[in-house]
Design an enzyme around this catalytic site. Structure first.
Site, PDB file in Angstrom:
ATOM      1  N   ASP A  90       0.798  -1.230   0.000  1.00 26.50           N
ATOM      2  CA  ASP A  90       0.000   0.000   0.000  1.00 26.50           C
ATOM      3  C   ASP A  90       0.832   1.283   0.000  1.00 26.50           C
ATOM      4  O   ASP A  90       0.317   2.366   0.293  1.00 26.50           O
ATOM      5  CB  ASP A  90      -1.046  -0.011   1.120  1.00 26.50           C
ATOM      6  CG  ASP A  90      -0.418  -0.223   2.478  1.00 26.50           C
ATOM      7  OD1 ASP A  90       0.823  -0.152   2.569  1.00 26.50           O
ATOM      8  OD2 ASP A  90      -1.172  -0.477   3.437  1.00 26.50           O
ATOM      9  N   TYR A 151      -0.123  -2.132  -6.480  1.00 24.89           N
ATOM     10  CA  TYR A 151      -1.266  -3.042  -6.613  1.00 24.89           C
ATOM     11  C   TYR A 151      -2.086  -2.695  -7.850  1.00 24.89           C
ATOM     12  O   TYR A 151      -2.379  -3.550  -8.685  1.00 24.89           O
ATOM     13  CB  TYR A 151      -2.121  -2.954  -5.348  1.00 24.89           C
ATOM     14  CG  TYR A 151      -3.242  -3.974  -5.305  1.00 24.89           C
ATOM     15  CD1 TYR A 151      -2.976  -5.294  -4.950  1.00 24.89           C
ATOM     16  CD2 TYR A 151      -4.549  -3.623  -5.610  1.00 24.89           C
ATOM     17  CE1 TYR A 151      -4.001  -6.234  -4.905  1.00 24.89           C
ATOM     18  CE2 TYR A 151      -5.573  -4.553  -5.565  1.00 24.89           C
ATOM     19  CZ  TYR A 151      -5.294  -5.859  -5.207  1.00 24.89           C
ATOM     20  OH  TYR A 151      -6.307  -6.795  -5.168  1.00 24.89           O
TER      21      TYR A 151
END
Ligand SMILES: NC(=O)c1ccc[n+]([C@@H]2O[C@H](COP(=O)([O-])OP(=O)(O)OC[C@H]3O[C@@H](n4cnc5c(N)ncnc54)[C@H](OP(=O)(O)O)[C@@H]3O)[C@@H](O)[C@H]2O)c1
Length: 229
Positions: A90, A151
């Site tokens: 993240d 991601y």
């Protein structure tokens, strides 16, 4: 013909429910896990099913090829490949280091592509094959690429690979390559606040691997409905 299904990241979360769903549908399932022991342990809960645990870590290119060769030898073929394994880094764009980006790309793109390259020739030869890529709305241009950098970019690459591969094999009617988003699911990755159960998150991946010959290829789905890339 009993379909033989190979699922990566099959030891927990959505992957475990994908394994369970195919096993309950009467398929023989190869449960891909980084940790063989973890796979053997969770396999005990799926009573009466034909499941074999295959150790596979997608972060090593050579190991991917060696292990998929071993997996394909267990039942002599693989009819359905579910590229489910995933990681969520993240870090934001300014904090992301290249090693982490490479890792996400390896697990979400290079690994699934290497597995597809190994399995597609046999699927084409036998005239039957399904590849299901577990992607994410975070990798969707249409949904604004909202996820964290590594991601989102690597899932967008998986989406691109899905469409490209489907186009490359489109003359083989009964060989299909599709992607799906499971929604926001209560797993280690999705976290406790996620509203969906892993069973619900797995449904579309189980459906896509059992499409009929006249079913779609090169498409992106959520809840068994096509969504935009
Ligand atoms: N949960 C959500 O809300 C959500 C939303 C959209 C998309 N997805 C996608 O759904 C898929 C499954 O996610 P999940 O929520 O079930 O996550 P999870 O509970 O964290 O499970 C991830 C699985 O991937 C495996 N894995 C991670 N790195 C690997 C590697 N290098 N080689 C092989 N396997 C590896 C893990 O193995 P270990 O157990 O050994 O770590 C685990 O089995 C992922 O592709 C994810 O991006 C999830």
């Amino acid at each position: 013909m009993t379909p033989i299904v190979f699922v990566t990241g099959g030891n927990r979360g959505i992957g475990l429910e994908i394994v369970r769903g195919y096993a309950q549908a009467g398929c023989k399932v190869l449960m891909g896990c980084r940790d063989e022991e973890a796979g053997e342990k969770v396999k005990q809960d799926i009573v009466g099913a034909d499941i074999q645990v295959i150790e596979i870590d997608l972060s090593s290119e050579q190991a991917v090829i060696d292990n998929i060769t071993r997996a394909a030898a267990v039942y002599g073929r693989i009819d359905v490949l579910v590229n489910n394994a995933g990681v969520m880094d993240d870090a934001s764009w300014d904090e992301l280091d290249m090693a982490k980006l490479k890792r996400s790309m390896q697990i979400h793109l290079n690994g699934p592509l290497a597995l597809s390259q190994q399995l597609l020739p046999g699927m084409i030869e036998r005239g039957y094959g399904r590849i299901v890529n577990v992607s994410s709305g975070y990798g969707s241009f249409a949904e604004g690429m909202e996820g964290p950098m590594a991601y989102a970019v690597s899932k967008a690459a998986l989406n691109a690979m899905t469409l490209k591969l489907a186009n490359e094999v489109k003359e083989h009617n009964n060989v299909k390559v599709n992607a799906m988003c499971p929604g926001w699911v209560h797993t280690r990755m999705g976290g406790r606040d996620a509203p969906r159960s892993p069973e619900k998150g797995a449904e579309t991946a189980i459906w896509l691997g059992q499409l009929e010959e006249d079913g779609p290829s090169g498409k992106f789905f959520r809840d068994k409905k096509e969504i935009d890339w």
